[in-house]
Design a protein around this motif. Structure first.
Motif, PDB file in Angstrom:
ATOM      1  N   ILE A 176      -1.905   7.823   9.161  1.00 26.30           N
ATOM      2  CA  ILE A 176      -1.573   6.405   9.282  1.00 26.30           C
ATOM      3  C   ILE A 176      -0.538   6.430  10.269  1.00 26.30           C
ATOM      4  O   ILE A 176      -0.223   5.552  11.020  1.00 26.30           O
ATOM      5  CB  ILE A 176      -1.300   5.647   7.896  1.00 26.30           C
ATOM      6  CG1 ILE A 176      -2.448   5.418   6.998  1.00 26.30           C
ATOM      7  CG2 ILE A 176      -0.342   4.370   8.397  1.00 26.30           C
ATOM      8  CD1 ILE A 176      -2.093   5.150   5.617  1.00 26.30           C
ATOM      9  N   SER A 177       0.520   7.330   9.842  1.00 33.60           N
ATOM     10  CA  SER A 177       1.778   7.132  10.896  1.00 33.60           C
ATOM     11  C   SER A 177       1.738   7.760  12.158  1.00 33.60           C
ATOM     12  O   SER A 177       2.296   7.279  13.109  1.00 33.60           O
ATOM     13  CB  SER A 177       2.843   8.061  10.204  1.00 33.60           C
ATOM     14  OG  SER A 177       2.556   9.371  10.355  1.00 33.60           O
ATOM     15  N   ARG A 178       0.587   8.287  12.523  1.00 35.14           N
ATOM     16  CA  ARG A 178       0.295   8.855  13.725  1.00 35.14           C
ATOM     17  C   ARG A 178      -0.670   7.987  14.731  1.00 35.14           C
ATOM     18  O   ARG A 178      -0.445   7.742  15.913  1.00 35.14           O
ATOM     19  CB  ARG A 178      -0.647  10.156  13.636  1.00 35.14           C
ATOM     20  CG  ARG A 178      -0.780  10.810  14.917  1.00 35.14           C
ATOM     21  CD  ARG A 178      -1.563  12.213  14.803  1.00 35.14           C
ATOM     22  NE  ARG A 178      -0.633  12.978  13.657  1.00 35.14           N
ATOM     23  CZ  ARG A 178      -1.285  13.790  12.660  1.00 35.14           C
ATOM     24  NH1 ARG A 178      -2.542  13.544  12.574  1.00 35.14           N
ATOM     25  NH2 ARG A 178      -0.621  14.517  12.134  1.00 35.14           N
ATOM     26  N   TYR A 179      -1.538   7.137  13.802  1.00 39.41           N
ATOM     27  CA  TYR A 179      -2.301   6.328  14.598  1.00 39.41           C
ATOM     28  C   TYR A 179      -2.283   4.624  14.465  1.00 39.41           C
ATOM     29  O   TYR A 179      -2.973   4.086  15.083  1.00 39.41           O
ATOM     30  CB  TYR A 179      -3.930   6.665  14.249  1.00 39.41           C
ATOM     31  CG  TYR A 179      -4.180   7.938  14.904  1.00 39.41           C
ATOM     32  CD1 TYR A 179      -4.250   8.528  16.093  1.00 39.41           C
ATOM     33  CD2 TYR A 179      -4.451   9.261  13.932  1.00 39.41           C
ATOM     34  CE1 TYR A 179      -4.205   9.622  16.628  1.00 39.41           C
ATOM     35  CE2 TYR A 179      -4.790  10.476  14.242  1.00 39.41           C
ATOM     36  CZ  TYR A 179      -4.474  10.934  15.515  1.00 39.41           C
ATOM     37  OH  TYR A 179      -4.825  12.019  15.982  1.00 39.41           O
TER      38      TYR A 179
ATOM     39  N   ILE B 213       0.858  -1.275   0.032  1.00 41.21           N
ATOM     40  CA  ILE B 213      -0.084  -0.169  -0.011  1.00 41.21           C
ATOM     41  C   ILE B 213       0.903   1.148  -0.051  1.00 41.21           C
ATOM     42  O   ILE B 213       2.041   1.382   0.566  1.00 41.21           O
ATOM     43  CB  ILE B 213      -1.045  -0.063   1.169  1.00 41.21           C
ATOM     44  CG1 ILE B 213      -1.596  -1.330   1.579  1.00 41.21           C
ATOM     45  CG2 ILE B 213      -1.808   1.191   1.202  1.00 41.21           C
ATOM     46  CD1 ILE B 213      -2.633  -1.659   0.653  1.00 41.21           C
ATOM     47  N   THR B 214       0.526   2.234  -0.406  1.00 37.49           N
ATOM     48  CA  THR B 214       1.053   3.546  -0.707  1.00 37.49           C
ATOM     49  C   THR B 214      -0.015   4.695  -0.322  1.00 37.49           C
ATOM     50  O   THR B 214      -1.092   4.684  -0.843  1.00 37.49           O
ATOM     51  CB  THR B 214       1.971   4.072  -1.859  1.00 37.49           C
ATOM     52  OG1 THR B 214       2.616   2.981  -2.239  1.00 37.49           O
ATOM     53  CG2 THR B 214       2.392   5.255  -1.948  1.00 37.49           C
ATOM     54  N   ALA B 215       0.273   5.621   0.572  1.00 40.26           N
ATOM     55  CA  ALA B 215      -0.419   6.474   0.987  1.00 40.26           C
ATOM     56  C   ALA B 215       0.276   7.832   0.857  1.00 40.26           C
ATOM     57  O   ALA B 215       1.378   7.903   0.990  1.00 40.26           O
ATOM     58  CB  ALA B 215      -0.998   6.535   2.482  1.00 40.26           C
ATOM     59  N   TRP B 216      -0.499   8.973   0.655  1.00 42.81           N
ATOM     60  CA  TRP B 216       0.174  10.271   0.259  1.00 42.81           C
ATOM     61  C   TRP B 216      -0.571  11.455   1.017  1.00 42.81           C
ATOM     62  O   TRP B 216      -1.594  11.081   1.664  1.00 42.81           O
ATOM     63  CB  TRP B 216      -0.219  10.767  -0.962  1.00 42.81           C
ATOM     64  CG  TRP B 216       0.628   9.804  -2.173  1.00 42.81           C
ATOM     65  CD1 TRP B 216       0.092   8.730  -2.635  1.00 42.81           C
ATOM     66  CD2 TRP B 216       2.052  10.136  -2.640  1.00 42.81           C
ATOM     67  NE1 TRP B 216       1.248   8.078  -3.391  1.00 42.81           N
ATOM     68  CE2 TRP B 216       2.377   8.849  -3.354  1.00 42.81           C
ATOM     69  CE3 TRP B 216       2.999  10.912  -2.199  1.00 42.81           C
ATOM     70  CZ2 TRP B 216       3.468   8.687  -4.078  1.00 42.81           C
ATOM     71  CZ3 TRP B 216       4.322  10.966  -2.851  1.00 42.81           C
ATOM     72  CH2 TRP B 216       4.660   9.772  -3.685  1.00 42.81           C
ATOM     73  N   ARG B 217       0.291  12.442   1.509  1.00 47.66           N
ATOM     74  CA  ARG B 217      -0.177  13.567   2.146  1.00 47.66           C
ATOM     75  C   ARG B 217      -0.933  13.404   3.456  1.00 47.66           C
ATOM     76  O   ARG B 217      -0.269  12.567   4.387  1.00 47.66           O
ATOM     77  CB  ARG B 217      -0.884  14.520   1.217  1.00 47.66           C
ATOM     78  CG  ARG B 217      -0.304  14.805   0.040  1.00 47.66           C
ATOM     79  CD  ARG B 217      -1.067  15.914  -0.952  1.00 47.66           C
ATOM     80  NE  ARG B 217      -0.634  16.110  -2.271  1.00 47.66           N
ATOM     81  CZ  ARG B 217      -0.157  15.527  -3.018  1.00 47.66           C
ATOM     82  NH1 ARG B 217      -0.486  14.165  -3.259  1.00 47.66           N
ATOM     83  NH2 ARG B 217       0.460  15.879  -3.973  1.00 47.66           N
ATOM     84  N   GLN B 218      -2.125  13.812   3.587  1.00 49.66           N
ATOM     85  CA  GLN B 218      -2.791  13.869   4.916  1.00 49.66           C
ATOM     86  C   GLN B 218      -3.113  12.318   5.480  1.00 49.66           C
ATOM     87  O   GLN B 218      -2.870  11.742   6.510  1.00 49.66           O
ATOM     88  CB  GLN B 218      -4.133  14.714   5.036  1.00 49.66           C
ATOM     89  CG  GLN B 218      -3.738  16.016   5.141  1.00 49.66           C
ATOM     90  CD  GLN B 218      -3.759  16.555   3.548  1.00 49.66           C
ATOM     91  OE1 GLN B 218      -3.768  15.777   2.584  1.00 49.66           O
ATOM     92  NE2 GLN B 218      -3.436  17.860   3.483  1.00 49.66           N
TER      93      GLN B 218
ATOM     94  N   VAL C  41      -1.635  -0.748  -4.037  1.00 52.03           N
ATOM     95  CA  VAL C  41      -2.671  -0.082  -4.056  1.00 52.03           C
ATOM     96  C   VAL C  41      -2.379   1.390  -3.494  1.00 52.03           C
ATOM     97  O   VAL C  41      -1.573   1.524  -2.435  1.00 52.03           O
ATOM     98  CB  VAL C  41      -3.540  -0.947  -3.012  1.00 52.03           C
ATOM     99  CG1 VAL C  41      -4.863  -0.011  -2.537  1.00 52.03           C
ATOM    100  CG2 VAL C  41      -3.971  -2.048  -3.542  1.00 52.03           C
ATOM    101  N   VAL C  42      -2.893   2.264  -3.977  1.00 53.51           N
ATOM    102  CA  VAL C  42      -2.852   3.774  -3.552  1.00 53.51           C
ATOM    103  C   VAL C  42      -3.944   3.981  -2.799  1.00 53.51           C
ATOM    104  O   VAL C  42      -5.013   3.843  -3.103  1.00 53.51           O
ATOM    105  CB  VAL C  42      -2.847   4.611  -4.776  1.00 53.51           C
ATOM    106  CG1 VAL C  42      -2.551   6.132  -4.170  1.00 53.51           C
ATOM    107  CG2 VAL C  42      -1.401   4.412  -5.682  1.00 53.51           C
ATOM    108  N   ALA C  43      -3.791   4.372  -1.313  1.00 55.53           N
ATOM    109  CA  ALA C  43      -4.896   4.412  -0.498  1.00 55.53           C
ATOM    110  C   ALA C  43      -5.581   5.920  -0.656  1.00 55.53           C
ATOM    111  O   ALA C  43      -4.952   6.973  -0.652  1.00 55.53           O
ATOM    112  CB  ALA C  43      -4.341   4.234   1.034  1.00 55.53           C
ATOM    113  N   ASP C  44      -6.794   5.799  -0.770  1.00 55.73           N
ATOM    114  CA  ASP C  44      -7.476   7.193  -0.777  1.00 55.73           C
ATOM    115  C   ASP C  44      -7.943   7.555   0.643  1.00 55.73           C
ATOM    116  O   ASP C  44      -8.059   8.677   0.985  1.00 55.73           O
ATOM    117  CB  ASP C  44      -8.830   7.291  -1.661  1.00 55.73           C
ATOM    118  CG  ASP C  44      -8.253   7.065  -3.039  1.00 55.73           C
ATOM    119  OD1 ASP C  44      -7.196   7.782  -3.419  1.00 55.73           O
ATOM    120  OD2 ASP C  44      -8.943   6.291  -4.042  1.00 55.73           O
ATOM    121  N   GLU C  45      -8.363   6.427   1.279  1.00 56.88           N
ATOM    122  CA  GLU C  45      -9.164   6.589   2.487  1.00 56.88           C
ATOM    123  C   GLU C  45      -8.536   5.481   3.511  1.00 56.88           C
ATOM    124  O   GLU C  45      -8.489   4.370   2.988  1.00 56.88           O
ATOM    125  CB  GLU C  45     -10.627   6.722   2.690  1.00 56.88           C
ATOM    126  CG  GLU C  45     -11.132   7.610   1.872  1.00 56.88           C
ATOM    127  CD  GLU C  45     -12.754   7.664   1.718  1.00 56.88           C
ATOM    128  OE1 GLU C  45     -13.305   7.020   2.431  1.00 56.88           O
ATOM    129  OE2 GLU C  45     -13.321   8.562   0.906  1.00 56.88           O
TER     130      GLU C  45
END
Length: 143
Positions: free
Chosen positions: A61-64, A51-56, A95-99
């Motif tokens: 994810i990194s916080r919680y 999975i890859t996630a961007w910006r907010q 997979v590019v995560a949107d939510e």
């Protein structure tokens, strides 16, 4: 055309927030999703999905979320073709995560979700003086 993915699984390693040269934050992670079908007597199998996630979303994810956290992800599949160091042609699928959403219980996440850290308000001692009695005078209604 539709390219939509919904996944739920557990993080396989601790996510690490990074940023591009332009300062855009991103995170790469992997989740383990149990396979639905196994033959009788067969050991339980899982698929490991990148999975890859961007910006907010990446910052959230990194916080919680931590290794072992249950997570739900909606996004889209992205494929890339490349040549490795030995000259072999390869294909990567991610997979590019949107939510993303919490899935585990509070005890599983170690109470990391601040939305659940405060008790719900109690109205046991509420004052009824703010309410007014409703009088049923709708006898002329046809129904």
């Amino acid at each position: 055309m539709i390219n939509s993915v919904v996944l739920m699984g557990r993080l396989t390693y601790e996510p690490e927030l990074r940023s591009t040269a332009n300062g855009i934050s991103y995170i790469r992670l992997q989740i383990a999703c149990d396979r639905k079908y196994q033959r009788s007597g067969e050991e339980r199998k899982a698929d490991f999905i990148d999975i890859t996630a961007w910006r907010q979303t990446a910052e959230f994810i990194s916080r919680y979320f931590h290794k072992g956290s249950m997570i739900a992800i909606t996004g889209s599949i992205q494929t890339d073709n490349y040549t490795d160091n030995n000259g072999n042609k390869k294909k990567s699928v991610t997979v590019v995560a949107d939510e993303v959403s919490f899935c585990g219980s509070k005890s599983e996440s170690g109470g990391a979700n601040p939305a659940f850290s405060q008790p719900a308000p109690s109205y046991a001692n509420a004052d009824n003086s703010d309410f007014e009695e409703i009088v049923d005078d709708d006898d002329d209604l046809p129904f």
